[in-house]
Scaffold this motif. Structure first.
Motif, PDB file in Angstrom:
ATOM      1  N   LEU A   9       6.853   3.535  12.353  1.00 53.09           N
ATOM      2  CA  LEU A   9       7.761   3.442  11.209  1.00 53.09           C
ATOM      3  C   LEU A   9       7.676   2.014  10.700  1.00 53.09           C
ATOM      4  CD1 LEU A   9      10.848   5.339  12.684  1.00 53.09           C
ATOM      5  CD2 LEU A   9       9.038   6.233  11.189  1.00 53.09           C
ATOM      6  N   THR A  10       7.522   1.850   9.391  1.00 46.68           N
ATOM      7  CA  THR A  10       7.410   0.506   8.838  1.00 46.68           C
ATOM      8  C   THR A  10       8.185   0.397   7.529  1.00 46.68           C
ATOM      9  OG1 THR A  10       5.904  -1.256   8.165  1.00 46.68           O
ATOM     10  CG2 THR A  10       5.195   0.998   7.711  1.00 46.68           C
ATOM     11  N   THR A  11       8.744  -0.772   7.326  1.00 48.93           N
ATOM     12  CA  THR A  11       9.516  -1.083   6.120  1.00 48.93           C
ATOM     13  C   THR A  11       8.966  -2.385   5.550  1.00 48.93           C
ATOM     14  OG1 THR A  11      11.462  -0.145   7.211  1.00 48.93           O
ATOM     15  CG2 THR A  11      11.848  -1.437   5.215  1.00 48.93           C
ATOM     16  N   PRO A  12       8.494  -2.382   4.294  1.00 49.10           N
ATOM     17  CA  PRO A  12       8.005  -3.636   3.699  1.00 49.10           C
ATOM     18  C   PRO A  12       9.102  -4.702   3.697  1.00 49.10           C
ATOM     19  CG  PRO A  12       7.444  -1.766   2.301  1.00 49.10           C
ATOM     20  CD  PRO A  12       8.394  -1.260   3.351  1.00 49.10           C
ATOM     21  N   PRO A  13       8.716  -5.979   3.700  1.00 45.47           N
ATOM     22  CA  PRO A  13       9.717  -7.050   3.681  1.00 45.47           C
ATOM     23  C   PRO A  13      10.710  -6.889   2.533  1.00 45.47           C
ATOM     24  CG  PRO A  13       7.515  -7.954   3.937  1.00 45.47           C
ATOM     25  CD  PRO A  13       7.351  -6.495   3.653  1.00 45.47           C
ATOM     26  N   ASN A  14      11.960  -7.150   2.825  1.00 45.39           N
ATOM     27  CA  ASN A  14      13.046  -7.185   1.841  1.00 45.39           C
ATOM     28  C   ASN A  14      13.261  -5.869   1.100  1.00 45.39           C
ATOM     29  OD1 ASN A  14      13.488 -10.006   2.388  1.00 45.39           O
ATOM     30  ND2 ASN A  14      11.597 -10.346   1.280  1.00 45.39           N
ATOM     31  N   THR A  15      12.914  -4.742   1.728  1.00 41.44           N
ATOM     32  CA  THR A  15      13.207  -3.430   1.157  1.00 41.44           C
ATOM     33  C   THR A  15      13.857  -2.571   2.241  1.00 41.44           C
ATOM     34  OG1 THR A  15      11.192  -2.214   1.777  1.00 41.44           O
ATOM     35  CG2 THR A  15      11.065  -3.572  -0.215  1.00 41.44           C
ATOM     36  N   THR A  16      14.279  -1.385   1.862  1.00 41.56           N
ATOM     37  CA  THR A  16      14.806  -0.415   2.830  1.00 41.56           C
ATOM     38  C   THR A  16      13.963   0.859   2.810  1.00 41.56           C
ATOM     39  OG1 THR A  16      16.356   0.471   1.199  1.00 41.56           O
ATOM     40  CG2 THR A  16      17.176  -1.286   2.645  1.00 41.56           C
ATOM     41  N   ASP A  17      12.758   0.772   2.262  1.00 36.79           N
ATOM     42  CA  ASP A  17      11.856   1.908   2.068  1.00 36.79           C
ATOM     43  C   ASP A  17      11.028   2.154   3.341  1.00 36.79           C
ATOM     44  OD1 ASP A  17      10.373   3.930   0.956  1.00 36.79           O
ATOM     45  OD2 ASP A  17       9.330   2.670  -0.491  1.00 36.79           O
ATOM     46  N   THR A  18      11.642   2.756   4.351  1.00 37.25           N
ATOM     47  CA  THR A  18      10.974   3.008   5.625  1.00 37.25           C
ATOM     48  C   THR A  18      10.158   4.290   5.553  1.00 37.25           C
ATOM     49  OG1 THR A  18      12.769   1.918   6.811  1.00 37.25           O
ATOM     50  CG2 THR A  18      11.322   3.349   8.104  1.00 37.25           C
ATOM     51  N   ARG A  19       8.896   4.162   5.985  1.00 33.11           N
ATOM     52  CA  ARG A  19       8.007   5.324   6.010  1.00 33.11           C
ATOM     53  C   ARG A  19       7.206   5.327   7.303  1.00 33.11           C
ATOM     54  NH1 ARG A  19       5.198   4.889   0.133  1.00 33.11           N
ATOM     55  NH2 ARG A  19       7.050   4.235  -0.991  1.00 33.11           N
ATOM     56  N   SER A  20       6.653   6.489   7.593  1.00 28.82           N
ATOM     57  CA  SER A  20       5.802   6.654   8.760  1.00 28.82           C
ATOM     58  C   SER A  20       4.350   6.419   8.356  1.00 28.82           C
ATOM     59  CB  SER A  20       5.977   8.079   9.295  1.00 28.82           C
ATOM     60  OG  SER A  20       5.021   8.340  10.287  1.00 28.82           O
ATOM     61  N   VAL A  21       3.605   5.692   9.197  1.00 31.29           N
ATOM     62  CA  VAL A  21       2.167   5.550   9.020  1.00 31.29           C
ATOM     63  C   VAL A  21       1.492   6.040  10.290  1.00 31.29           C
ATOM     64  CG1 VAL A  21       2.261   3.674   7.333  1.00 31.29           C
ATOM     65  CG2 VAL A  21       2.161   3.125   9.764  1.00 31.29           C
ATOM     66  N   LEU A  38       6.263  -9.819  -2.338  1.00 30.36           N
ATOM     67  CA  LEU A  38       6.745  -9.655  -0.968  1.00 30.36           C
ATOM     68  C   LEU A  38       6.691 -11.006  -0.267  1.00 30.36           C
ATOM     69  CD1 LEU A  38       4.852  -6.438   0.263  1.00 30.36           C
ATOM     70  CD2 LEU A  38       7.264  -6.605  -0.389  1.00 30.36           C
ATOM     71  N   THR A  39       7.690 -11.276   0.564  1.00 33.18           N
ATOM     72  CA  THR A  39       7.721 -12.491   1.363  1.00 33.18           C
ATOM     73  C   THR A  39       8.244 -12.136   2.745  1.00 33.18           C
ATOM     74  OG1 THR A  39       8.273 -13.807  -0.593  1.00 33.18           O
ATOM     75  CG2 THR A  39       8.633 -14.840   1.549  1.00 33.18           C
ATOM     76  N   GLY A  40       7.552 -12.578   3.776  1.00 33.37           N
ATOM     77  CA  GLY A  40       8.070 -12.408   5.125  1.00 33.37           C
ATOM     78  C   GLY A  40       7.389 -11.320   5.911  1.00 33.37           C
ATOM     79  N   TYR A  41       8.191 -10.674   6.765  1.00 33.77           N
ATOM     80  CA  TYR A  41       7.681  -9.735   7.747  1.00 33.77           C
ATOM     81  C   TYR A  41       8.107  -8.306   7.431  1.00 33.77           C
ATOM     82  CZ  TYR A  41       7.537 -13.954  10.691  1.00 33.77           C
ATOM     83  OH  TYR A  41       7.299 -15.195  11.207  1.00 33.77           O
ATOM     84  N   PRO A  42       7.208  -7.347   7.629  1.00 36.14           N
ATOM     85  CA  PRO A  42       7.663  -5.957   7.589  1.00 36.14           C
ATOM     86  C   PRO A  42       8.365  -5.631   8.909  1.00 36.14           C
ATOM     87  CG  PRO A  42       5.316  -6.039   8.087  1.00 36.14           C
ATOM     88  CD  PRO A  42       5.766  -7.458   7.831  1.00 36.14           C
ATOM     89  N   ALA A  43       9.211  -4.636   8.885  1.00 37.88           N
ATOM     90  CA  ALA A  43       9.772  -4.103  10.128  1.00 37.88           C
ATOM     91  C   ALA A  43       8.797  -3.045  10.616  1.00 37.88           C
ATOM     92  CB  ALA A  43      11.142  -3.494   9.874  1.00 37.88           C
ATOM     93  N   VAL A  44       8.523  -3.028  11.914  1.00 35.03           N
ATOM     94  CA  VAL A  44       7.584  -2.065  12.487  1.00 35.03           C
ATOM     95  C   VAL A  44       8.149  -1.565  13.810  1.00 35.03           C
ATOM     96  CG1 VAL A  44       5.244  -1.701  13.376  1.00 35.03           C
ATOM     97  CG2 VAL A  44       5.607  -3.230  11.428  1.00 35.03           C
ATOM     98  N   THR A  45       8.174  -0.229  13.963  1.00 36.62           N
ATOM     99  CA  THR A  45       8.627   0.400  15.211  1.00 36.62           C
ATOM    100  C   THR A  45       7.599   1.426  15.647  1.00 36.62           C
ATOM    101  OG1 THR A  45      10.957   0.131  14.600  1.00 36.62           O
ATOM    102  CG2 THR A  45      10.462   1.772  16.290  1.00 36.62           C
ATOM    103  N   ALA A  46       7.101   1.284  16.876  1.00 39.60           N
ATOM    104  CA  ALA A  46       6.233   2.300  17.459  1.00 39.60           C
ATOM    105  C   ALA A  46       7.119   3.501  17.753  1.00 39.60           C
ATOM    106  CB  ALA A  46       5.586   1.773  18.737  1.00 39.60           C
ATOM    107  N   ALA A  47       6.764   4.663  17.203  1.00 37.19           N
ATOM    108  CA  ALA A  47       7.686   5.800  17.271  1.00 37.19           C
ATOM    109  C   ALA A  47       7.094   7.045  17.922  1.00 37.19           C
ATOM    110  CB  ALA A  47       8.170   6.154  15.864  1.00 37.19           C
ATOM    111  N   GLY A  48       5.829   7.336  17.726  1.00 44.56           N
ATOM    112  CA  GLY A  48       5.260   8.581  18.233  1.00 44.56           C
ATOM    113  C   GLY A  48       4.253   8.333  19.329  1.00 44.56           C
TER     114      GLY A  48
END
Length: 181
Positions: free
Chosen positions: A150-162, A80-90
């Protein structure tokens, strides 16, 4: 920054071959954890597990959270390189975390470093990313308390809820770094 396979790794490689997992010959070079390597592919969708844990300051206030990434079971090493995507959702309006190189309290790269590292993940090593929050409202109202991101690891499209409970109005996310499990 590479090392040859050790005897334990050779036994593990043999066991992997017997169970149908792919692994190259015993003379294959394995990258040192956390070192950039062209021979370790980027992590693919479905290859990682991840969760979140709160980051608490010395006053006992939750000021953010860490996202932990590790490879799934017998999955091979990936990077992995870079930043995950993170969205506050709930718990309040959706808020996207802003990518930053350095943090105010817990996250980010050391001064003088401006390039996120490439982190190699395997069964013993993972990656983490820190998400910090502000609890200062833009107006006089208090910040909401979020319970789902909601978060997606860097350079993937695998978005999941934590699930993690964190108050905040704004969020910042920092590059992934090496983590020993």
């Amino acid at each position: 920054m590479k090392r040859l396979l050790t005897a334990a790794a050779l036994l593990s490689a043999g066991a992997a071959a017997l169970t149908g997992c792919t692994n190259s010959a015993a003379t294959e070079e394995v990258p040192v954890q956390g070192a950039p390597s062209a021979s370790v592919p980027a992590c693919a969708d479905g290859q990682l597990n991840f969760n979140a844990e709160p980051v608490v300051n010395s006053a006992g206030t939750t000021v953010g959270f860490k996202i932990n990434y590790w490879v799934v079971g017998a999955s091979g090493a990936c990077s992995l390189t870079g930043y995950p995507a993170v969205t506050a959702a709930g718990g309040g309006p959706q808020v996207d975390a802003v990518r930053q190189l350095r943090g105010g309290l817990f996250g980010g790269l050391p001064e003088g470093e401006d390039t996120p590292p490439t982190v190699v993940l395997d069964r013993d090593h993972g990656a983490q990313a820190v998400v910090e929050t502000t609890v200062i409202a833009h107006q006089s109202s208090a910040c909401p308390t979020y319970t789902e991101f909601l978060t997606t690891p860097p350079n993937t499209t695998d978005t999941r809820s934590v699930s993690v409970t964190v108050p905040g109005c704004e969020f910042a996310v920092y590059p992934v770094y090496a983590w020993s499990r």
